[in-house]
Design an enzyme around this catalytic site. Structure first.
Site, PDB file in Angstrom:
ATOM      1  N   HIS A 191       0.847  -1.184   0.000  1.00 45.00           N
ATOM      2  CA  HIS A 191       0.000   0.000   0.000  1.00 45.00           C
ATOM      3  C   HIS A 191       0.892   1.245   0.000  1.00 45.00           C
ATOM      4  O   HIS A 191       1.856   1.316   0.766  1.00 45.00           O
ATOM      5  CB  HIS A 191      -0.901  -0.022   1.247  1.00 45.00           C
ATOM      6  CG  HIS A 191      -1.836   1.138   1.300  1.00 45.00           C
ATOM      7  ND1 HIS A 191      -2.956   1.207   0.497  1.00 45.00           N
ATOM      8  CD2 HIS A 191      -1.802   2.282   2.024  1.00 45.00           C
ATOM      9  CE1 HIS A 191      -3.583   2.355   0.733  1.00 45.00           C
ATOM     10  NE2 HIS A 191      -2.905   3.012   1.658  1.00 45.00           N
ATOM     11  N   GLU A 202       8.471   1.306  -2.629  1.00 52.77           N
ATOM     12  CA  GLU A 202       7.704   0.055  -2.757  1.00 52.77           C
ATOM     13  C   GLU A 202       8.563  -1.039  -3.386  1.00 52.77           C
ATOM     14  O   GLU A 202       8.556  -2.187  -2.941  1.00 52.77           O
ATOM     15  CB  GLU A 202       6.461   0.280  -3.624  1.00 52.77           C
ATOM     16  CG  GLU A 202       5.421   1.186  -2.994  1.00 52.77           C
ATOM     17  CD  GLU A 202       4.196   1.340  -3.896  1.00 52.77           C
ATOM     18  OE1 GLU A 202       3.757   0.357  -4.501  1.00 52.77           O
ATOM     19  OE2 GLU A 202       3.673   2.469  -3.992  1.00 52.77           O
TER      20      GLU A 202
HETATM   21  C1  GRF Z   1       1.151   0.652  -6.142  1.00 47.20           C
HETATM   22  O1  GRF Z   1       1.258   2.001  -5.807  1.00 47.20           O
HETATM   23  C2  GRF Z   1       0.692  -0.161  -4.953  1.00 47.20           C
HETATM   24  O2  GRF Z   1       1.153   0.344  -3.746  1.00 47.20           O
HETATM   25  C3  GRF Z   1      -0.805  -0.035  -5.027  1.00 47.20           C
HETATM   26  O3  GRF Z   1      -1.096  -0.073  -6.402  1.00 47.20           O
HETATM   27  C4  GRF Z   1       0.024   0.406  -7.142  1.00 47.20           C
HETATM   28  C5  GRF Z   1       0.388  -0.666  -8.138  1.00 47.20           C
HETATM   29  O4  GRF Z   1       1.403  -0.266  -9.007  1.00 47.20           O
HETATM   30  N1  GRF Z   1      -1.448  -1.084  -4.271  1.00 47.20           N
HETATM   31  P1  GRF Z   1       2.087  -1.326  -9.950  1.00 47.20           P
HETATM   32  O5  GRF Z   1       0.963  -1.972 -10.771  1.00 47.20           O
HETATM   33  O6  GRF Z   1       2.787  -2.336  -9.100  1.00 47.20           O
HETATM   34  O7  GRF Z   1       3.026  -0.554 -10.818  1.00 47.20           O
END
Ligand code: GRF
Length: 201
Positions: A108, A173
């Site tokens: 998240h 992330e």
């Molecule tokens: C990310 O920002 C994640 O935190 C959220 O959705 C987005 C997905 O991005 N849950 P990606 O598809 O991994 O580029």
């Protein structure tokens, strides 16, 4: 080798971070299958390029329980040990969560429990938070509410826009998700109520 199933709905950059980490031997397992509810999702394309089975499962015209049962079947057929949600834009039914108890994680783009739900980066920016970040958490039956496995903080700068902040959070992330998945696959996490105790931390 532990086996991971990844669910995506879109661009799949977190999936890519997991694939790259697995290739480097840094994930503690392999990606066994990628499933998407969106036929043209870039995430499916990334999986195919990496030689990973990529399955489209349409949710249109199906009750949530029926759709979830199909996904559970696909994940079971690929014998996955851990399910990673990576930008999967569907809420999971209680039956899905119970099918993989304590073995579903999500990433998240905020420091939970602040700013759950959609557009978390914008929520943090609009609120005037000075720090936001990324959270990997176990999935329970609520919205972004399960026990927290790992977090990385990202400062919110004066000149930020929601877009600029999102870019830096996304970089966090991509560092955080593979590390957290490894902790889980190596069996180094123990859940005590709401707390995830990480061995050696
Ligand atoms: C990310 O920002 C994640 O935190 C959220 O959705 C987005 C997905 O991005 N849950 P990606 O598809 O991994 O580029």
């Amino acid at each position: 080798m532990k086996r991971v199933g990844v669910l995506v709905s879109g661009r799949g950059s977190n999936l890519q971070a997991l694939v790259d980490a697995a290739r480097r031997g840094e994930l503690g397992g392999e990606i066994a299958v990628v499933v998407s509810n969106v036929e043209g999702a870039l995430g499916l394309e990334r999986a195919r390029k990496a030689g990973i089975p990529a399955v489209f499962c349409d949710h249109h015209g199906k009750k949530r329980e029926a759709f979830d049962a199909e996904i559970v079947e696909i994940l079971r057929a690929h014998r996955v040990d851990l399910v990673c949600l990576a930008g999967f834009m569907r809420l999971l039914s209680p039956a899905f969560v119970r099918a993989f108890p304590g073995r579903i994680v999500n990433i998240h783009p905020a420091l939970l429990p602040a700013f759950p739900g959609l557009d978390a980066q914008r929520q943090a920016w609009e609120h005037g938070a000075k720090v936001s970040g990324a959270t990997v958490h176990l999935v329970d039956e609520g919205l972004d509410s399960g026990p927290i496995v790992a977090q990385e903080a990202v400062p919110v700068l004066s000149g930020d826009t929601p877009e600029k902040l999102s870019v830096r959070i996304l970089e966090a992330e991509h560092r955080l998700y593979p590390k957290a998945v490894r902790l889980l696959l190596e069996g180094r996490c123990r859940v005590e109520g709401r707390r995830v105790i990480v061995e050696g931390e």
